[in-house]
Structures are given as C-alpha cells and as structure tokens.
Scaffold this motif. Structure first.
Motif, PDB file in Angstrom:
ATOM      1  N   THR A   4     -18.266  -0.909  15.257  1.00 48.71           N
ATOM      2  CA  THR A   4     -17.790  -2.289  15.071  1.00 48.71           C
ATOM      3  C   THR A   4     -16.333  -2.469  15.463  1.00 48.71           C
ATOM      4  O   THR A   4     -15.891  -3.587  15.728  1.00 48.71           O
ATOM      5  N   GLY A   5     -15.576  -1.321  15.490  1.00 50.02           N
ATOM      6  CA  GLY A   5     -14.141  -1.434  15.766  1.00 50.02           C
ATOM      7  C   GLY A   5     -13.351  -1.909  14.561  1.00 50.02           C
ATOM      8  O   GLY A   5     -12.133  -2.082  14.618  1.00 50.02           O
ATOM      9  N   GLU A   6     -14.061  -2.113  13.438  1.00 50.94           N
ATOM     10  CA  GLU A   6     -13.394  -2.601  12.222  1.00 50.94           C
ATOM     11  C   GLU A   6     -12.484  -1.516  11.665  1.00 50.94           C
ATOM     12  O   GLU A   6     -12.802  -0.333  11.693  1.00 50.94           O
ATOM     13  N   LYS A   7     -11.350  -1.923  11.157  1.00 52.13           N
ATOM     14  CA  LYS A   7     -10.407  -0.987  10.534  1.00 52.13           C
ATOM     15  C   LYS A   7     -10.159  -1.408   9.097  1.00 52.13           C
ATOM     16  O   LYS A   7      -9.168  -2.055   8.782  1.00 52.13           O
ATOM     17  N   LYS A   8     -11.107  -1.045   8.244  1.00 51.54           N
ATOM     18  CA  LYS A   8     -10.931  -1.332   6.823  1.00 51.54           C
ATOM     19  C   LYS A   8      -9.961  -0.325   6.231  1.00 51.54           C
ATOM     20  O   LYS A   8     -10.026   0.856   6.544  1.00 51.54           O
ATOM     21  N   THR A   9      -9.064  -0.789   5.405  1.00 57.91           N
ATOM     22  CA  THR A   9      -8.069   0.105   4.828  1.00 57.91           C
ATOM     23  C   THR A   9      -8.176   0.116   3.313  1.00 57.91           C
ATOM     24  O   THR A   9      -8.574  -0.867   2.692  1.00 57.91           O
ATOM     25  N   VAL A  33       0.065   2.097  -6.090  1.00 52.13           N
ATOM     26  CA  VAL A  33       1.413   2.460  -6.557  1.00 52.13           C
ATOM     27  C   VAL A  33       2.465   2.174  -5.489  1.00 52.13           C
ATOM     28  O   VAL A  33       3.470   1.519  -5.754  1.00 52.13           O
ATOM     29  N   CYS A  34       2.202   2.660  -4.252  1.00 54.75           N
ATOM     30  CA  CYS A  34       3.235   2.527  -3.199  1.00 54.75           C
ATOM     31  C   CYS A  34       2.771   1.670  -2.021  1.00 54.75           C
ATOM     32  O   CYS A  34       3.498   1.533  -1.040  1.00 54.75           O
ATOM     33  N   ASN A  35       1.538   1.101  -2.092  1.00 55.69           N
ATOM     34  CA  ASN A  35       0.992   0.201  -1.057  1.00 55.69           C
ATOM     35  C   ASN A  35       0.746   0.874   0.295  1.00 55.69           C
ATOM     36  O   ASN A  35       0.571   0.194   1.302  1.00 55.69           O
ATOM     37  N   LYS A  36       0.710   2.209   0.313  1.00 50.14           N
ATOM     38  CA  LYS A  36       0.385   2.899   1.558  1.00 50.14           C
ATOM     39  C   LYS A  36      -1.097   2.709   1.859  1.00 50.14           C
ATOM     40  O   LYS A  36      -1.929   2.731   0.955  1.00 50.14           O
ATOM     41  N   TRP A  54     -11.411   8.557   0.430  1.00 46.32           N
ATOM     42  CA  TRP A  54     -11.013   9.855  -0.103  1.00 46.32           C
ATOM     43  C   TRP A  54      -9.562  10.178   0.254  1.00 46.32           C
ATOM     44  O   TRP A  54      -8.861  10.862  -0.490  1.00 46.32           O
ATOM     45  N   GLY A  55      -9.089   9.678   1.410  1.00 49.25           N
ATOM     46  CA  GLY A  55      -7.693   9.893   1.795  1.00 49.25           C
ATOM     47  C   GLY A  55      -6.739   9.230   0.828  1.00 49.25           C
ATOM     48  O   GLY A  55      -5.713   9.794   0.443  1.00 49.25           O
ATOM     49  N   MET A  56      -7.098   7.996   0.423  1.00 49.40           N
ATOM     50  CA  MET A  56      -6.264   7.274  -0.543  1.00 49.40           C
ATOM     51  C   MET A  56      -6.283   7.965  -1.907  1.00 49.40           C
ATOM     52  O   MET A  56      -5.239   8.132  -2.558  1.00 49.40           O
TER      53      MET A  56
END
Length: 530
Positions: free
Chosen positions: A197-202, A207-210, A216-218
């Motif tokens: 889809t090319g979607e970039k869900k984040t 705490v720090c808005n990164k 799992w990375g978050m």
C-alpha cells in the motif's frame, strides 16, 4: 426485603449469611486457605479449588447434550449452549446488545459506565474485566501457568502460548491478500501490507514523541523511559538487589547458591535457567526459531533478532547523553561513551585512575580484585563484565546478529562488522606517522610500525632470537621442533614453510614461473645450461 446483618467494615458490603461474609473478607485479607495437593496453588474458596483440580484429573463433568462436548465448569457449558440455541437472554440497557450470561453482560456494561471494579493492590491499576485483572496479576507474581508441551517454555497468557506454538508447527494462518505470504502473528501481516500500500503508519512514544514504523520497535524503545520507574518489591537478602516478581528473585538467587537444576540430555551441561538450557539445546538441534519478517533471516536467540531488526528500521534507541549520538545496541554506546572525557569524580583507591560513572569504576575495580562474576553456562569461563559474557556466548551459539548491508555477510560482533565495511568503502583510518601508509585495521598499523621502530617483541624460548611478528616466530620455532606441516600430495615430502612447498611442487607440474627475458643469444643459453 431480606435482612443482611453481616457488614464488611472495609467496603460496607452486607451479607445475609455468615459463610458468605467470611469468604468475602478474604478478598481484602488475601487469605487463601485451600491449597492444591498437586501444584501447591492456593485459593480463597473450596469450590474454586475443586474446579481447579479438574485441570490435573482431566475431569469434565458438564456435557453438552447436543454435541457431546464436555466442560470443567457449568458456566462454561451454559455459554457454549448458546451456540446451539442462539439464546442471549441478558440484554444491555444502553445498546440492546445481548449476551448468554449475566457475567458477560456486566463485563460489557463497564464499557458504557467506565467502571473498573478490579483493582491491583500492588500498582493500583484498575480493570473492567476480572480476566484482564487476573492476567495482569501474573506480572507481579511471575506466574506462568500455560506451558508448551514441545519445549516446556511457559507463558502468563494462553494467547501468547498459542502464538508461540506456531514456531513448532510452522503454522502461518495470517495470509497477505496480494502476494499470499503467510505470517504467524497478525501484527506481522499488518506491517507487511504496507509494502504493497505504501502506507507508513507510525507508532509514537508517549514520553518523548519519537515515531516508529513497527509497534515492537516503539515498545522496545519505551523501556529506556520506564527502566527506573517500576516498583521492585522483591529484595535479595544477600546483595540487596530488587526485582519486579518473586520468580525473578528466585532465579537471581541461584547466582549466589550456584544451583543449576536444568541439565542438557545430550552433553550433560547444567544451567540455572530453563531458558538458557533451551538456547543451549539449539546448538545440538541447529534450530533457529526466531525469523525476521522483513528478510526471512533466522536466529536462535530472540535478543539477536531484535538487534538485527534495527538494520531494517534504522532504529537506534541507545542515545549518548553527551553528544546525542544514537546507537543500535548498548555495548556500542558504552564503547562510545569512553571517547568523552567529561568530569571524573569516581577515583580508584588502588591506582588513582578516575571515571565519570560509579558503574565504570566498579567494573575497573575487578581488574584489581580479579573478580569475574559473569560465568558462561556453556564452558564455565568467567568474565568481569556482562557485555563480555554476551559476546563470548556467541562462540557457542554461533549467533551472528550483525549483518553487512552491502554483501549480507554476518558477524558475531559489531566491531568485526565495522572493520569489514571498510572493504566496501575503501576507508583506511589508521595512518603511519613515519611514512603515511594507511591501513583499515589498527592491528595492521601496529605490525607495520615495527619496521620503523625495529621492535621485536616475539622471542624464541630456545635460542633467544627475536622477531617483529608472531608468524615469523612460529616459522622459526620449526627449526628447533623439526615440524614440517606442509606436505606434498604427490610424493609425501614435507616442508617447514608453504612457500618452499610451492617451489617443490613445480618439480611435478613442470611449471617454470620465471622466464628469462634474453632470447636468441646462444652464449646466454649456454650459461643457463651450466
């Protein structure tokens, strides 16, 4: 109206029967007087114990008359029967949704009321459902009642066990509709779909808005913030170290007692943790159950997979507090921190060397005391730092979590990967101050510098002759030992050096590597023949 003379002084709830009142009080006191003879688990009510014991006996006294399926509890049978009858007699007053049992209705209504009647006494977190509350309590107790029959690994939730079992069965029930690729877990499919889809869900750290592309990375990153804020109630009496759960405390105490109850059936090596035994057994089986969903590379350890996944995400969660430079793993950050001088307030009483952190000083003190508290479960070798132990263990596991992005070659240590990358970049950062010759490795520069210094640190114990390089010493020692390790495959003649063997082999091959440039002169040819 029924009289309720028995009133709880804690929550003011009233009861008509003294026995019900006594049972209720145990919710406040935590008393559990009824204990299972098989597994020692305790319960506040005898009826709950009887239901629990059916797990061990396999008894299922409640049978569905329509399909013959049996259950350990009557309530489970009643819920099941609604499948056949379609009956849902308990209706929600807010949204008209219907349920087969009053318990299910009460749980559902908490969505509308916002009520969370189940509160954890340890951390005071509240829940709307008793099942969620019970699952949460296992965080504090360390209880893991759901065990895999294949590898004996235990889990605190049945759903986590089901996901784990797919490692053994190879089942991948979640299929991509575009390319038909299968995944063992639904989040893996969701992440994969974004390729099409090319979607970039984040996923954003609260705490720090990164932001991170993978959940799992978050979650992995968020441990940086929560590491020092969690209450640790279970304290070791020997070293005062504290732990979140009693299970982790018991596991830690084995370091002091030396107890290693887990034994490998193949090589008889013992371990203090079941997880360490399982990791070790993969040496014998070659099993690599942890697979990267991006590139399908497999690993024998979950920690190695996490390190590897950061290659794809670009995540570097370990940040230097001095210069804000980030790193993918803590060992590289620790090595980097040594580059900053900083204020050094912690001084060694033995040699007066100073450090900016108390932890670094404690590590240094072990060089004087000889203490090596970190012991390898595989070969019993001991180390003074945990990071050195982790690096060493990769010799046994064969783990190579650091992969070159250019040629996909893998390495056990990040340092070896950094040195290897210089083959592709051509970088030679180590330069000789005398002749300006450059090298990709510091060890090669040190060897080269002995040409200028005429240093010869390698000395023969037999004749005291010295050499600049260890290789030259080994060659020389063959003069004394008579060792001739290089053997001709044609005539079995042996030689002390490989170069001498190569010269000899020309006798058999007829090869003449060096051709005379002077041709046609008869006098010159006669000189050769002489």
């Amino acid at each position: 109206m029924e009289e309720k003379p028995f009133k709880c002084e804690v929550c003011n709830k009233s009861f008509s029967c003294s026995s019900h009142f006594l049972v209720h009080q145990r919710t406040h006191t935590g008393e559990k007087p009824f204990t299972c003879d098989v597994c020692n688990k305790s319960f506040s009510q005898s009826v709950t114990l009887r239901v629990h014991q059916r797990i061990h006996t396999g008894e299922k006294p409640f049978t569905c008359k329509m399909c013959g399926k049996s259950f350990t509890q009557l309530s489970s049978l009643q819920v099941h029967q609604s499948i056949h009858t379609g009956e849902n007699p308990f209706k929600c007053e807010f949204c008209d949704k219907a349920f087969p049992t009053s318990t299910r209705l009460l749980e559902h209504q908490s969505i509308h009321t916002g009520e969370k009647p189940f509160t954890c006494r340890v951390c005071e977190k509240s829940f709307s459902r008793s099942s969620h509350f019970r699952a949460h309590q296992r965080i504090h107790t360390g209880e893991k009642p759901f065990t895999c029959e294949v590898c004996k690994k235990s889990f605190s939730r049945s759903s986590t066990l089901h996901e784990h079992q797919r490692l053994h069965t190879g089942e991948k029930p979640f299929k991509c509709e575009v390319c038909n690729k299968g995944f063992a877990q639904f989040p893996g499919l969701v992440s994969h779909r974004r390729i099409h889809t090319g979607e970039k869900k984040t996923f954003t750290c609260d705490v720090c808005n990164k932001e991170f592309e993978q959940l799992w990375g978050m979650l992995d990153h968020r441990r940086i913030h929560t590491a020092g804020n969690t209450r640790k109630r279970f304290k070791c009496e020997l070293c005062d170290k504290c732990f979140l759960t009693s299970t982790k405390l018991l596991r830690h105490q084995m370091i002091h007692t030396g107890d290693k109850p887990f034994r490998c059936d193949v090589c008889k090596m013992t371990f203090n943790r079941c997880s360490n035994l399982l990791s070790h057994q993969r040496i014998h089986t070659g099993e690599k159950p942890f697979t990267c969903e991006v590139c399908d590379k497999s690993f024998s350890l979950s920690s190695s997979l996490r390190i590897h996944q950061r290659i794809h995400t670009g995540e570097k969660p370990f940040k230097c507090e001095v210069c804000d430079k980030s790193f993918a793993d803590p060992s590289t950050l620790h090595h980097h921190k040594g580059l900053h001088p900083g204020e050094k307030t912690f001084t060694c009483e033995v040699c007066d060397k100073s450090y900016s952190e108390s932890l670094t000083l404690r590590r240094h003190l072990r060089t004087h005391t000889g203490e090596k508290p970190f012991k390898c479960d595989f070969c019993k070798k001991a180390f003074n730092q945990s990071s050195h132990l982790l690096s060493h263990q990769r010799i046994h596991t064969g783990e190579k979590p650091y992969t070159c992005e250019v040629c996909k070659k893998s390495f056990s240590w990040s340092l070896n990967l950094r040195v290897h990358r210089r083959i592709h970049t051509g970088e030679k950062p180590f330069t000789c101050e005398v002749c300006n010759k450059s090298y990709s490795e510091s060890s090669n520069l040190r060897k080269h510098q002995r040409i200028h210094t005429r240093e010869k640190p390698f000395t023969c114990e037999v004749c005291d002759k010295s050499f600049s390089w260890s290789l030259s010493l080994r060659r020389h020692q063959r003069v004394h030992t008579g060792e001739k390790p290089f053997t001709c495959e044609v005539c079995d003649k042996s030689f002390t050096e490989s170069s001498t063997l190569r010269k000899h082999q020309r006798v058999h091959t007829g090869e003449k590597s060096f051709e005379c440039e002077v041709k046609g002169d008869s006098n010159h040819i006669n000189n050769h023949n002489q």
